[in-house]
Design a protein around this motif. Structure first.
Motif, PDB file in Angstrom:
ATOM      1  N   GLN A 168       0.944  -1.238   0.056  1.00  0.00           N
ATOM      2  CA  GLN A 168      -0.049   0.076  -0.010  1.00  0.00           C
ATOM      3  C   GLN A 168       0.833   1.212   0.053  1.00  0.00           C
ATOM      4  N   PHE A 169       0.934   2.092  -0.937  1.00  0.00           N
ATOM      5  CA  PHE A 169       1.469   3.257  -0.827  1.00  0.00           C
ATOM      6  C   PHE A 169       0.512   4.518  -1.297  1.00  0.00           C
ATOM      7  N   ASP A 170       1.074   5.791  -1.095  1.00  0.00           N
ATOM      8  CA  ASP A 170       0.314   6.885  -1.405  1.00  0.00           C
ATOM      9  C   ASP A 170      -0.285   6.969  -2.717  1.00  0.00           C
ATOM     10  N   HIS A 171       0.349   6.557  -3.540  1.00  0.00           N
ATOM     11  CA  HIS A 171       0.233   6.562  -5.076  1.00  0.00           C
ATOM     12  C   HIS A 171      -0.401   5.261  -5.887  1.00  0.00           C
ATOM     13  N   ALA A 172      -0.059   4.053  -5.165  1.00  0.00           N
ATOM     14  CA  ALA A 172      -0.405   2.772  -5.658  1.00  0.00           C
ATOM     15  C   ALA A 172      -0.893   1.877  -4.584  1.00  0.00           C
ATOM     16  N   ILE A 173      -1.445   0.761  -5.152  1.00  0.00           N
ATOM     17  CA  ILE A 173      -1.846  -0.492  -4.333  1.00  0.00           C
ATOM     18  C   ILE A 173      -1.570  -1.685  -5.112  1.00  0.00           C
ATOM     19  N   GLY A 174      -0.926  -2.562  -4.491  1.00  0.00           N
ATOM     20  CA  GLY A 174      -0.793  -3.851  -5.213  1.00  0.00           C
ATOM     21  C   GLY A 174      -1.795  -4.475  -5.993  1.00  0.00           C
ATOM     22  N   SER A 175      -1.550  -4.835  -7.371  1.00  0.00           N
ATOM     23  CA  SER A 175      -2.689  -5.712  -8.167  1.00  0.00           C
ATOM     24  C   SER A 175      -2.117  -7.270  -8.080  1.00  0.00           C
ATOM     25  N   ALA A 176      -0.927  -7.757  -7.996  1.00  0.00           N
ATOM     26  CA  ALA A 176      -0.864  -9.221  -8.169  1.00  0.00           C
ATOM     27  C   ALA A 176       0.701  -9.203  -7.615  1.00  0.00           C
ATOM     28  N   TYR A 177       0.791 -10.478  -6.807  1.00  0.00           N
ATOM     29  CA  TYR A 177       2.179 -10.825  -6.465  1.00  0.00           C
ATOM     30  C   TYR A 177       2.915 -11.887  -7.595  1.00  0.00           C
ATOM     31  N   TYR A 178       4.083 -11.832  -7.686  1.00  0.00           N
ATOM     32  CA  TYR A 178       5.196 -12.961  -8.194  1.00  0.00           C
ATOM     33  C   TYR A 178       6.158 -13.109  -7.442  1.00  0.00           C
ATOM     34  N   SER A 179       7.013 -14.111  -7.137  1.00  0.00           N
ATOM     35  CA  SER A 179       8.335 -14.392  -6.505  1.00  0.00           C
ATOM     36  C   SER A 179       9.267 -14.813  -7.353  1.00  0.00           C
ATOM     37  N   THR A 180      10.498 -14.303  -6.791  1.00  0.00           N
ATOM     38  CA  THR A 180      11.807 -14.838  -7.322  1.00  0.00           C
ATOM     39  C   THR A 180      12.406 -15.902  -6.254  1.00  0.00           C
ATOM     40  N   VAL A 181      12.418 -17.026  -6.719  1.00  0.00           N
ATOM     41  CA  VAL A 181      12.418 -18.093  -5.799  1.00  0.00           C
ATOM     42  C   VAL A 181      13.704 -18.886  -6.188  1.00  0.00           C
ATOM     43  N   ASP A 272      22.316 -27.228 -17.660  1.00  0.00           N
ATOM     44  CA  ASP A 272      23.182 -26.327 -17.678  1.00  0.00           C
ATOM     45  C   ASP A 272      23.587 -25.620 -16.206  1.00  0.00           C
ATOM     46  N   VAL A 273      22.325 -25.758 -15.549  1.00  0.00           N
ATOM     47  CA  VAL A 273      22.569 -25.280 -14.350  1.00  0.00           C
ATOM     48  C   VAL A 273      21.760 -26.111 -13.259  1.00  0.00           C
ATOM     49  N   SER A 274      22.268 -26.282 -12.254  1.00  0.00           N
ATOM     50  CA  SER A 274      21.509 -27.335 -10.879  1.00  0.00           C
ATOM     51  C   SER A 274      20.692 -26.447 -10.215  1.00  0.00           C
ATOM     52  N   MET A 275      20.829 -25.059  -9.789  1.00  0.00           N
ATOM     53  CA  MET A 275      19.973 -24.286  -9.062  1.00  0.00           C
ATOM     54  C   MET A 275      20.115 -22.948  -9.596  1.00  0.00           C
ATOM     55  N   ALA A 276      19.010 -22.329  -9.584  1.00  0.00           N
ATOM     56  CA  ALA A 276      18.855 -20.817  -9.971  1.00  0.00           C
ATOM     57  C   ALA A 276      17.856 -20.072  -9.467  1.00  0.00           C
ATOM     58  N   ALA A 277      18.126 -18.655  -9.147  1.00  0.00           N
ATOM     59  CA  ALA A 277      16.975 -17.924  -8.977  1.00  0.00           C
ATOM     60  C   ALA A 277      15.983 -17.566 -10.042  1.00  0.00           C
ATOM     61  N   ALA A 278      14.753 -17.878 -10.001  1.00  0.00           N
ATOM     62  CA  ALA A 278      13.943 -17.858 -11.148  1.00  0.00           C
ATOM     63  C   ALA A 278      12.542 -17.440 -10.513  1.00  0.00           C
ATOM     64  N   TRP A 279      11.929 -16.718 -11.708  1.00  0.00           N
ATOM     65  CA  TRP A 279      10.340 -16.451 -11.247  1.00  0.00           C
ATOM     66  C   TRP A 279       9.547 -17.706 -11.041  1.00  0.00           C
ATOM     67  N   HIS A 280       8.752 -17.878 -10.075  1.00  0.00           N
ATOM     68  CA  HIS A 280       7.815 -18.851  -9.722  1.00  0.00           C
ATOM     69  C   HIS A 280       7.158 -19.202 -10.963  1.00  0.00           C
ATOM     70  N   SER A 281       6.461 -18.236 -11.664  1.00  0.00           N
ATOM     71  CA  SER A 281       5.589 -18.706 -12.763  1.00  0.00           C
ATOM     72  C   SER A 281       6.485 -19.372 -13.938  1.00  0.00           C
ATOM     73  N   ARG A 282       7.814 -19.014 -14.112  1.00  0.00           N
ATOM     74  CA  ARG A 282       8.630 -19.690 -15.369  1.00  0.00           C
ATOM     75  C   ARG A 282       8.779 -20.919 -14.604  1.00  0.00           C
TER      76      ARG A 282
END
Length: 398
Positions: A168-181, A272-282
């Motif tokens: 929640q911000f003065d000029h915005a409010i969240g519309s959807a979440y995504y995560s880097t995991v 080519d990689v065994s672990m990575a930071a990635a967007w959960h939706s990907r």
């Protein structure tokens, strides 16, 4: 129906969190103007192609039959607002869960366009504002507000029950979440438990193999600090020197510094990689293709999109009501059931299929393991920290 089955159509056509294909079709009362999102098109100062007209079609289903407090279908009769978003299946889910229901339940006409930050700034600067509500990245809220581009939200109209204060911000409010995991290939370490956090990502002795990280300071530095023992609640203000020292320990193992959201999932797929930071939706997308990858929510970075109103909108009152509508539990539940992004209103989970809800980044059990990126801190320190991070990265090629 499993979560994967529910989201499969959207995931099959999704090109990237920030790169969406053109979507076809529209519902009654909605005019579509655009549809393509590039990997970094939301960043202020980076332009995108103009919107392309798309014909309308009749609705095939009613996703949101009713919303509490919206029982007067004539309240905005004769009024019209233009809402911009990112196109593709992300916007198709918004169309079904938000745009069509708002038009049907209030009488307003909703015309839909494509978010373009340059155009948004230009409209406000020229005092010729054509848009009324925009879906933008949370990370762009404070820079744009600082430039005077955004109107303040009226929280007498927009109800915030169930919505986390951090979005929640003065000029915005969240519309959807995504995560880097943290994402990893299953079965790579048969004698070890599955990786369960960034300390395991950094543990090259127990979990040998190539790693992938996002080539940006934001979130990468946070992950480095978590791996070094910093608690989620103590991340900010970031200790940048400590984060870079932590990254130094795995420098040689990081063979992928990705810039496009598809890359980590692709390289996990190929091995080519065994672990990575990635967007959960990907990660969910490649799982649909049968790739044996999994994620750990532990230490994930929650971010997302936000609703904003351009300063000078001539339909400010309807726009405020639209944002209130879009963040109601019924609406958030419908959207999250159509696309694998977390609802911003926690009340949505009570209305969802539990199997679907459990796979979302803002589901309570997943949320408590993660942190919300502190965009206020990054707004104040972005330029200096980005430079420091880039200098550190440049050493890897010397």
């Amino acid at each position: 129906m499993t979560a994967s089955d529910r989201w499969k159509p959207a995931l099959q056509h999704r090109q990237s969190r920030r790169d969406f294909i053109r979507m076809a079709g529209l519902l009654t009362g909605i005019g579509l103007l655009g549809a393509c999102r590039s990997e970094r098109s939301a960043t202020p100062g980076v332009g995108t192609p103009p919107p392309v007209a798309t014909p309308t079609t009749e609705p095939t289903e009613v996703v949101v039959p009713a919303v509490a407090g919206y029982d007067n279908p004539m309240i905005w009769q004769g009024r019209e607002i233009t809402v911009t978003s990112w196109g593709g299946d992300y916007q198709l889910a918004q169309q079904l869960a938000i745009f069509e229901p708002f038009a049907r339940l209030t009488g307003a006409k909703v015309t839909v366009g494509k978010t373009d930050i340059d155009s948004l700034k230009s409209q406000v600067e020229s005092s010729v504002v054509k848009w009324d509500v925009c879906d933008i990245l949370l990370e762009d809220v404070l820079p744009l507000a600082n430039l005077g581009v955004l109107d303040e939200l009226d929280y007498n109209v927009i109800q915030t029950t169930g919505i986390e204060h951090g979005i929640q911000f003065d000029h915005a409010i969240g519309s959807a979440y995504y995560s880097t995991v943290l994402a990893y290939r299953q079965g790579t370490w048969p004698d070890e438990p599955a990786p369960s956090g960034w300390s395991d990502f950094w543990d090259l002795a127990s979990y040998p193999g190539a790693r992938g990280l996002h080539q940006q300071a934001q979130t990468t530095l946070e992950f480095a600090l978590i791996a070094d023992g910093v608690a989620l609640g103590d991340l900010y203000p970031l200790d940048v020197d400590r984060a870079l020292a932590s990254l130094e320990r795995i420098r040689d193992a990081v063979t992928l510094w990705w810039e496009q959201g598809a890359q980590p999932a692709q390289l996990l797929n190929t091995g080519d990689v065994s672990m990575a930071a990635a967007w959960h939706s990907r990660v969910e997308r490649v799982r649909q293709d049968g790739v044996l990858v999994d994620i750990s929510w532990n230490g994930g970075a929650l971010s997302g999109d936000a609703w904003v109103i351009p300063k000078g909108s001539v339909n400010r009152n309807v726009a405020m009501d639209f944002i209130n509508f879009a963040t109601r539990p019924e609406v958030c539940a419908a959207f999250a059931s159509l696309a694998p992004f977390g609802p911003v209103n926690a009340g949505a989970f009570k209305l969802m299929d539990p199997a679907v809800a459990r796979e979302l980044p803002s589901f309570p059990a997943n949320r408590e393991l993660q942190f919300i990126v502190d965009f206020d801190w990054w707004f104040k320190h972005q330029e200096a920290v980005d430079k420091q991070f880039a200098n550190w990265l440049s050493l890897k090629s010397q």
